[in-house]
Enzyme design. Sequence first.
Site, PDB file in Angstrom:
ATOM      1  N   CYS A   1      43.032  45.518  40.073  1.00  0.00           N
ATOM      2  CA  CYS A   1      41.687  45.791  39.193  1.00  0.00           C
ATOM      3  C   CYS A   1      40.955  44.333  39.379  1.00  0.00           C
ATOM      4  O   CYS A   1      41.544  43.065  38.965  1.00  0.00           O
ATOM      5  CB  CYS A   1      41.801  46.133  37.785  1.00  0.00           C
ATOM      6  SG  CYS A   1      40.264  46.545  36.945  1.00  0.00           S
ATOM      7  N   LEU A   2      39.530  44.182  39.338  1.00  0.00           N
ATOM      8  CA  LEU A   2      39.154  42.797  39.626  1.00  0.00           C
ATOM      9  C   LEU A   2      39.088  42.224  38.028  1.00  0.00           C
ATOM     10  O   LEU A   2      38.792  41.035  37.959  1.00  0.00           O
ATOM     11  CB  LEU A   2      37.471  42.934  40.013  1.00  0.00           C
ATOM     12  CG  LEU A   2      37.194  43.547  41.465  1.00  0.00           C
ATOM     13  CD1 LEU A   2      35.958  43.794  41.949  1.00  0.00           C
ATOM     14  CD2 LEU A   2      38.004  42.444  42.369  1.00  0.00           C
TER      15      LEU A   2
ATOM     16  N   GLN B   1      32.610  46.195  33.808  1.00  0.00           N
ATOM     17  CA  GLN B   1      33.372  44.911  34.602  1.00  0.00           C
ATOM     18  C   GLN B   1      32.291  43.956  34.747  1.00  0.00           C
ATOM     19  O   GLN B   1      32.753  42.900  34.845  1.00  0.00           O
ATOM     20  CB  GLN B   1      33.985  45.578  36.066  1.00  0.00           C
ATOM     21  CG  GLN B   1      34.940  46.428  35.783  1.00  0.00           C
ATOM     22  CD  GLN B   1      35.955  46.577  37.012  1.00  0.00           C
ATOM     23  OE1 GLN B   1      35.515  47.660  37.606  1.00  0.00           O
ATOM     24  NE2 GLN B   1      36.988  45.770  37.215  1.00  0.00           N
TER      25      GLN B   1
ATOM     26  N   HIS C   1      40.077  55.519  39.359  1.00  0.00           N
ATOM     27  CA  HIS C   1      40.121  54.314  38.653  1.00  0.00           C
ATOM     28  C   HIS C   1      39.014  53.885  38.195  1.00  0.00           C
ATOM     29  O   HIS C   1      38.719  53.649  37.037  1.00  0.00           O
ATOM     30  CB  HIS C   1      40.699  53.453  39.996  1.00  0.00           C
ATOM     31  CG  HIS C   1      40.827  51.969  39.353  1.00  0.00           C
ATOM     32  ND1 HIS C   1      42.058  51.294  39.110  1.00  0.00           N
ATOM     33  CD2 HIS C   1      39.834  51.038  38.899  1.00  0.00           C
ATOM     34  CE1 HIS C   1      41.848  50.082  38.668  1.00  0.00           C
ATOM     35  NE2 HIS C   1      40.495  49.952  38.470  1.00  0.00           N
ATOM     36  N   GLU C   2      37.690  54.089  38.741  1.00  0.00           N
ATOM     37  CA  GLU C   2      36.241  53.628  38.441  1.00  0.00           C
ATOM     38  C   GLU C   2      35.850  54.299  37.198  1.00  0.00           C
ATOM     39  O   GLU C   2      35.431  53.878  36.218  1.00  0.00           O
ATOM     40  CB  GLU C   2      35.417  53.353  39.497  1.00  0.00           C
ATOM     41  CG  GLU C   2      35.921  52.469  40.492  1.00  0.00           C
ATOM     42  CD  GLU C   2      36.003  51.087  39.985  1.00  0.00           C
ATOM     43  OE1 GLU C   2      35.538  50.701  39.107  1.00  0.00           O
ATOM     44  OE2 GLU C   2      37.067  50.533  40.696  1.00  0.00           O
TER      45      GLU C   2
ATOM     46  N   HIS D   1      37.381  53.498  34.009  1.00  0.00           N
ATOM     47  CA  HIS D   1      36.713  52.283  33.468  1.00  0.00           C
ATOM     48  C   HIS D   1      35.607  52.719  32.587  1.00  0.00           C
ATOM     49  O   HIS D   1      35.282  52.192  31.336  1.00  0.00           O
ATOM     50  CB  HIS D   1      36.168  51.526  34.563  1.00  0.00           C
ATOM     51  CG  HIS D   1      37.075  50.500  35.024  1.00  0.00           C
ATOM     52  ND1 HIS D   1      37.529  49.216  34.022  1.00  0.00           N
ATOM     53  CD2 HIS D   1      37.610  50.342  36.113  1.00  0.00           C
ATOM     54  CE1 HIS D   1      38.343  48.513  34.710  1.00  0.00           C
ATOM     55  NE2 HIS D   1      38.266  49.042  36.250  1.00  0.00           N
TER      56      HIS D   1
ATOM     57  N   GLY E   1      35.835  49.008  44.432  1.00  0.00           N
ATOM     58  CA  GLY E   1      35.055  49.743  43.546  1.00  0.00           C
ATOM     59  C   GLY E   1      34.989  48.580  42.272  1.00  0.00           C
ATOM     60  O   GLY E   1      35.296  47.667  42.217  1.00  0.00           O
TER      61      GLY E   1
END
Length: 161
Positions: A90-91, A51, A132-133, A136, A46
């Site tokens: 997480c990226l 991000q 999760h996304e 963000h 995701g």
Amino acid sequence: MAVRKIVNYPADILEQECEKVTVFDKKLAKLLDDMYDTMIEFDGVGLAAPQIDIKKQIAIVDIDDEHGTIELINPVILETRGEQTGPEGCLSFPGLYGEVTRPNYVKVNAQDRKGKSYVLEAEEFLARAILHEIDHLHGVLFTTKVSRYIEEAELEELNQE
């Protein structure tokens, strides 16, 4: 298509509320394509617009299942239920993993790249990735929900089970 630079914590944009998308045009479509390329390049499931330094309510999720790539624009959570606990990364936090408890089921209303509204229901890992996304987009980081941090070696063991 282009791979964008991932914003790493502690960048301010990661903890800010994102703005609603009001224009659905070719620029948005290109951004979504770029987000997909970026997510794949960095081996994610995701990616949210903040991000890649864009303060808009845009996220994509692709857990490599029958749903394919899910584009979530201006997503609103309609319902959640149940509970699941599992590892998350997480990226924007390279190499950091933690155990997070989230709902096991989520029902979301969102828009696609053309602005058309749709409702999506998801369970288990897909629900986790979507939640999760969406977090963000509201400046909420997974690190605020971690019950314990996990070393990479332990994560590999969990993935082999």
